[in-house]
Structures are given as C-alpha cells and as structure tokens.
Design a protein around this motif. Structure first.
Motif, PDB file in Angstrom:
ATOM      1  N   VAL A 156       8.969   0.522  -2.036  1.00 11.79           N
ATOM      2  CA  VAL A 156       8.134  -0.107  -1.006  1.00 11.79           C
ATOM      3  C   VAL A 156       6.871   0.707  -0.830  1.00 11.79           C
ATOM      4  O   VAL A 156       6.916   1.939  -0.807  1.00 11.79           O
ATOM      5  CB  VAL A 156       8.888  -0.185   0.344  1.00 11.79           C
ATOM      6  N   GLU A 157       5.753   0.022  -0.726  1.00 10.23           N
ATOM      7  CA  GLU A 157       4.477   0.678  -0.423  1.00 10.23           C
ATOM      8  C   GLU A 157       3.865  -0.003   0.800  1.00 10.23           C
ATOM      9  O   GLU A 157       4.093  -1.183   1.040  1.00 10.23           O
ATOM     10  CB  GLU A 157       3.517   0.560  -1.615  1.00 10.23           C
ATOM     11  N   GLN A 158       3.097   0.756   1.563  1.00 10.05           N
ATOM     12  CA  GLN A 158       2.392   0.203   2.720  1.00 10.05           C
ATOM     13  C   GLN A 158       1.042  -0.353   2.292  1.00 10.05           C
ATOM     14  O   GLN A 158       0.356   0.222   1.434  1.00 10.05           O
ATOM     15  CB  GLN A 158       2.177   1.296   3.769  1.00 10.05           C
ATOM     16  N   ARG A 159       0.672  -1.480   2.896  1.00  7.89           N
ATOM     17  CA  ARG A 159      -0.631  -2.077   2.623  1.00  7.89           C
ATOM     18  C   ARG A 159      -1.179  -2.678   3.910  1.00  7.89           C
ATOM     19  O   ARG A 159      -0.429  -3.261   4.688  1.00  7.89           O
ATOM     20  CB  ARG A 159      -0.491  -3.166   1.564  1.00  7.89           C
ATOM     21  N   GLU A 160      -2.471  -2.517   4.130  1.00  5.49           N
ATOM     22  CA  GLU A 160      -3.105  -3.112   5.300  1.00  5.49           C
ATOM     23  C   GLU A 160      -3.523  -4.537   4.960  1.00  5.49           C
ATOM     24  O   GLU A 160      -4.170  -4.792   3.954  1.00  5.49           O
ATOM     25  CB  GLU A 160      -4.326  -2.281   5.715  1.00  5.49           C
ATOM     26  N   ALA A 161      -3.115  -5.472   5.797  1.00  9.58           N
ATOM     27  CA  ALA A 161      -3.510  -6.875   5.627  1.00  9.58           C
ATOM     28  C   ALA A 161      -3.519  -7.536   6.996  1.00  9.58           C
ATOM     29  O   ALA A 161      -2.624  -7.305   7.811  1.00  9.58           O
ATOM     30  CB  ALA A 161      -2.540  -7.602   4.692  1.00  9.58           C
ATOM     31  N   TYR A 162      -4.530  -8.322   7.240  1.00 11.79           N
ATOM     32  CA  TYR A 162      -4.665  -9.051   8.507  1.00 11.79           C
ATOM     33  C   TYR A 162      -4.612  -8.110   9.714  1.00 11.79           C
ATOM     34  O   TYR A 162      -4.087  -8.444  10.776  1.00 11.79           O
ATOM     35  CB  TYR A 162      -3.578 -10.136   8.638  1.00 11.79           C
ATOM     36  N   GLY A 163      -5.121  -6.893   9.538  1.00  7.24           N
ATOM     37  CA  GLY A 163      -5.163  -5.932  10.627  1.00  7.24           C
ATOM     38  C   GLY A 163      -3.839  -5.260  10.922  1.00  7.24           C
ATOM     39  O   GLY A 163      -3.710  -4.580  11.945  1.00  7.24           O
ATOM     40  N   MET A 164      -2.858  -5.402  10.048  1.00  7.07           N
ATOM     41  CA  MET A 164      -1.542  -4.787  10.249  1.00  7.07           C
ATOM     42  C   MET A 164      -1.167  -3.993   9.016  1.00  7.07           C
ATOM     43  O   MET A 164      -1.635  -4.285   7.917  1.00  7.07           O
ATOM     44  CB  MET A 164      -0.465  -5.867  10.467  1.00  7.07           C
ATOM     45  N   ASN A 165      -0.296  -2.992   9.201  1.00  6.23           N
ATOM     46  CA  ASN A 165       0.311  -2.306   8.068  1.00  6.23           C
ATOM     47  C   ASN A 165       1.601  -3.023   7.715  1.00  6.23           C
ATOM     48  O   ASN A 165       2.498  -3.152   8.557  1.00  6.23           O
ATOM     49  CB  ASN A 165       0.601  -0.833   8.407  1.00  6.23           C
ATOM     50  N   LEU A 166       1.697  -3.505   6.509  1.00  8.93           N
ATOM     51  CA  LEU A 166       2.850  -4.284   6.070  1.00  8.93           C
ATOM     52  C   LEU A 166       3.493  -3.637   4.855  1.00  8.93           C
ATOM     53  O   LEU A 166       2.825  -2.999   4.049  1.00  8.93           O
ATOM     54  CB  LEU A 166       2.419  -5.720   5.723  1.00  8.93           C
ATOM     55  N   ASP A 167       4.813  -3.813   4.736  1.00  8.32           N
ATOM     56  CA  ASP A 167       5.536  -3.323   3.574  1.00  8.32           C
ATOM     57  C   ASP A 167       5.327  -4.269   2.400  1.00  8.32           C
ATOM     58  O   ASP A 167       5.465  -5.488   2.540  1.00  8.32           O
ATOM     59  CB  ASP A 167       7.041  -3.242   3.864  1.00  8.32           C
ATOM     60  N   VAL A 168       5.011  -3.702   1.248  1.00 11.15           N
ATOM     61  CA  VAL A 168       4.922  -4.476   0.004  1.00 11.15           C
ATOM     62  C   VAL A 168       6.044  -3.979  -0.899  1.00 11.15           C
ATOM     63  O   VAL A 168       6.116  -2.791  -1.217  1.00 11.15           O
ATOM     64  CB  VAL A 168       3.553  -4.314  -0.681  1.00 11.15           C
ATOM     65  N   HIS A 169       6.933  -4.883  -1.253  1.00 10.65           N
ATOM     66  CA  HIS A 169       8.102  -4.541  -2.063  1.00 10.65           C
ATOM     67  C   HIS A 169       7.806  -4.730  -3.548  1.00 10.65           C
ATOM     68  O   HIS A 169       7.059  -5.632  -3.930  1.00 10.65           O
ATOM     69  CB  HIS A 169       9.292  -5.421  -1.666  1.00 10.65           C
ATOM     70  N   TYR A 170       8.456  -3.888  -4.361  1.00 11.89           N
ATOM     71  CA  TYR A 170       8.337  -3.955  -5.824  1.00 11.89           C
ATOM     72  C   TYR A 170       9.721  -3.779  -6.439  1.00 11.89           C
ATOM     73  O   TYR A 170      10.514  -2.962  -5.967  1.00 11.89           O
ATOM     74  CB  TYR A 170       7.440  -2.830  -6.359  1.00 11.89           C
ATOM     75  N   PHE A 171       9.978  -4.540  -7.493  1.00  8.84           N
ATOM     76  CA  PHE A 171      11.162  -4.337  -8.321  1.00  8.84           C
ATOM     77  C   PHE A 171      10.706  -4.124  -9.753  1.00  8.84           C
ATOM     78  O   PHE A 171       9.946  -4.950 -10.287  1.00  8.84           O
ATOM     79  CB  PHE A 171      12.104  -5.551  -8.278  1.00  8.84           C
ATOM     80  N   GLU A 172      11.148  -3.033 -10.367  1.00  7.60           N
ATOM     81  CA  GLU A 172      10.882  -2.768 -11.781  1.00  7.60           C
ATOM     82  C   GLU A 172      12.019  -3.375 -12.592  1.00  7.60           C
ATOM     83  O   GLU A 172      13.175  -2.984 -12.446  1.00  7.60           O
ATOM     84  CB  GLU A 172      10.797  -1.268 -12.044  1.00  7.60           C
ATOM     85  N   LEU A 173      11.691  -4.343 -13.423  1.00  3.49           N
ATOM     86  CA  LEU A 173      12.702  -5.064 -14.205  1.00  3.49           C
ATOM     87  C   LEU A 173      12.384  -4.902 -15.688  1.00  3.49           C
ATOM     88  O   LEU A 173      11.817  -5.787 -16.315  1.00  3.49           O
ATOM     89  CB  LEU A 173      12.704  -6.554 -13.819  1.00  3.49           C
ATOM     90  N   GLY A 174      12.726  -3.750 -16.228  1.00  4.55           N
ATOM     91  CA  GLY A 174      12.345  -3.486 -17.614  1.00  4.55           C
ATOM     92  C   GLY A 174      10.831  -3.387 -17.694  1.00  4.55           C
ATOM     93  O   GLY A 174      10.217  -2.597 -17.002  1.00  4.55           O
ATOM     94  N   GLY A 175      10.225  -4.254 -18.481  1.00  3.22           N
ATOM     95  CA  GLY A 175       8.773  -4.264 -18.593  1.00  3.22           C
ATOM     96  C   GLY A 175       8.093  -5.159 -17.578  1.00  3.22           C
ATOM     97  O   GLY A 175       6.874  -5.307 -17.598  1.00  3.22           O
ATOM     98  N   GLU A 176       8.859  -5.770 -16.687  1.00  2.00           N
ATOM     99  CA  GLU A 176       8.320  -6.688 -15.687  1.00  2.00           C
ATOM    100  C   GLU A 176       8.262  -6.011 -14.327  1.00  2.00           C
ATOM    101  O   GLU A 176       9.073  -5.150 -14.007  1.00  2.00           O
ATOM    102  CB  GLU A 176       9.200  -7.939 -15.562  1.00  2.00           C
ATOM    103  N   VAL A 177       7.306  -6.452 -13.491  1.00  2.00           N
ATOM    104  CA  VAL A 177       7.239  -5.997 -12.110  1.00  2.00           C
ATOM    105  C   VAL A 177       7.245  -7.225 -11.209  1.00  2.00           C
ATOM    106  O   VAL A 177       6.379  -8.093 -11.312  1.00  2.00           O
ATOM    107  CB  VAL A 177       5.979  -5.148 -11.835  1.00  2.00           C
ATOM    108  N   LEU A 178       8.240  -7.282 -10.357  1.00  2.00           N
ATOM    109  CA  LEU A 178       8.324  -8.321  -9.338  1.00  2.00           C
ATOM    110  C   LEU A 178       7.805  -7.714  -8.048  1.00  2.00           C
ATOM    111  O   LEU A 178       8.262  -6.644  -7.639  1.00  2.00           O
ATOM    112  CB  LEU A 178       9.791  -8.759  -9.183  1.00  2.00           C
TER     113      LEU A 178
END
Length: 196
Positions: A156-178
């Motif tokens: 999980v990484e934090q990102r600012e959007a719409y004036g809020m700090n929101l969690d951005v989730h990532y899944f590493e799936l072999g060579g893919e990133v969801l």
C-alpha cells in the motif's frame, strides 16, 4: 472458505459508501463523480478460487493497458448492477443468466478518472466460453487466490487525491501489477474471504 460461505459473509455486512462527503467542494472534479459499476467474477478451478481480470487495450483513452474487472459507466436511468451485467456481456461475452450473484462490496473512488464505482461479486461456472471484445479487452486473466495471498504480493502506498490522503493498493502478480481501484476492491474481497 467456499463461495457459499462468501455469499453468507457478504450478506451479513453493510458495504461501505465512497467518501464523497469528505471531499471539500474545491477538490471535487468538475461535474462531480460519474457512476460506474463492475463485476468481480470468481470461479473454482482444481479446488481453488480464481479471480477474473481483463487487460485493457493500449489504445483506450482511460486506463490503457491496466488490469481491471469487467464494468463501466452507469447510463442514465440504469441501476449499477444492470450496468455491471451489461458491460460484462459487452466486454467478455458473459451471459447474465449464467452467473450466481454473491453480493456487493464497498463503493470506491477511481482516482484517475473521477468515477464512483460499485463492485458486485458473482461466481461463474468453470470453464466458461468467454469472448473478449478486442475494442475493450486485450486479454482475460484467471488469477488464483494463492497468487494474491502470497507473502509480499501486496503493498500500500499513500497518495493525495481530491484533497485527501488515500491508500493505493498494489498486487505484484509475476510480471503484472494490479493497482488502483481494482486492487482496492480485491483487497476488500480477500479480507472478507480470509475472515468469514
């Protein structure tokens, strides 16, 4: 966990609402958030649940090349579930009569394109003769839950959007990133799956 237990777990909870009311008027997108809906499609294969994802073509104006669930914009006068079913039929040839609806997950905001997204969970018999529409889908992927639950697959990484700090989730799936809204929905689904 079985799909039947997942259905019961989804029925026993109240899905969350997208945090639109927490956004200051100055940070709202022009015209507000448009409504969208998608289908989180599951099937069991060799005793393990799998998640269906699509890869969006590189020529698309929004979210080109990204992994996503079948779905799209809710048209005027259309219910979110009807939109999710319509879009899945258009994108991957899924007959709505062949699904078993399991329940709904929490609304989420799509940060890149200002959509308020309603995800529905459904199971589909395996195998199913999907037909990808090449205008909207480059590839259909069937991802085992074990790949999503593998240690180190999620971050999980934090990102600012719409004036809020929101969690951005990532899944590493072999060579893919969801990542993004699709990963956030997947994370909620996996949390329910692990605890039900």
């Amino acid at each position: 966990m079985t799909l039947a237990r997942l259905r019961a777990a989804l029925a026993a909870r109240t899905p969350g609402v997208a945090p639109v009311d927490r956004i200051a008027p100055a940070h709202l997108p022009p015209g507000g958030f448009r409504r969208a809906a998608n289908l989180v499609l599951l099937h069991e294969r060799t005793g393990e649940p799998h998640l269906l994802l699509t890869r969006r073509p590189l020529h698309m104006r929004r979210h080109a090349g990204q992994l996503s669930f079948p779905g799209g914009r809710v048209e005027p006068g259309e219910e979110p579930l009807a939109a999710a079913l319509r879009e899945a039929q258009e994108e991957i040839g899924l007959d709505p009569a062949r699904i078993e609806l399991l329940g709904r997950l929490s609304e989420t905001l799509v940060l890149q394109s200002a959509f308020r997204l309603t995800p529905w969970v459904a199971s589909v018999p395996y195998p199913y003769p999907y037909v990808a529409d090449p205008r909207e889908v480059d590839e259909i992927l069937h991802v085992p839950f074990s790949a999503l639950l593998r240690p180190g697959a999620h971050r999980v990484e934090q990102r600012e959007a719409y004036g809020m700090n929101l969690d951005v989730h990532y899944f590493e799936l072999g060579g893919e990133v969801l990542w993004g809204a699709t990963a956030r929905i997947t994370w909620e689904l996996l949390g329910i799956w692990r605890t039900a």
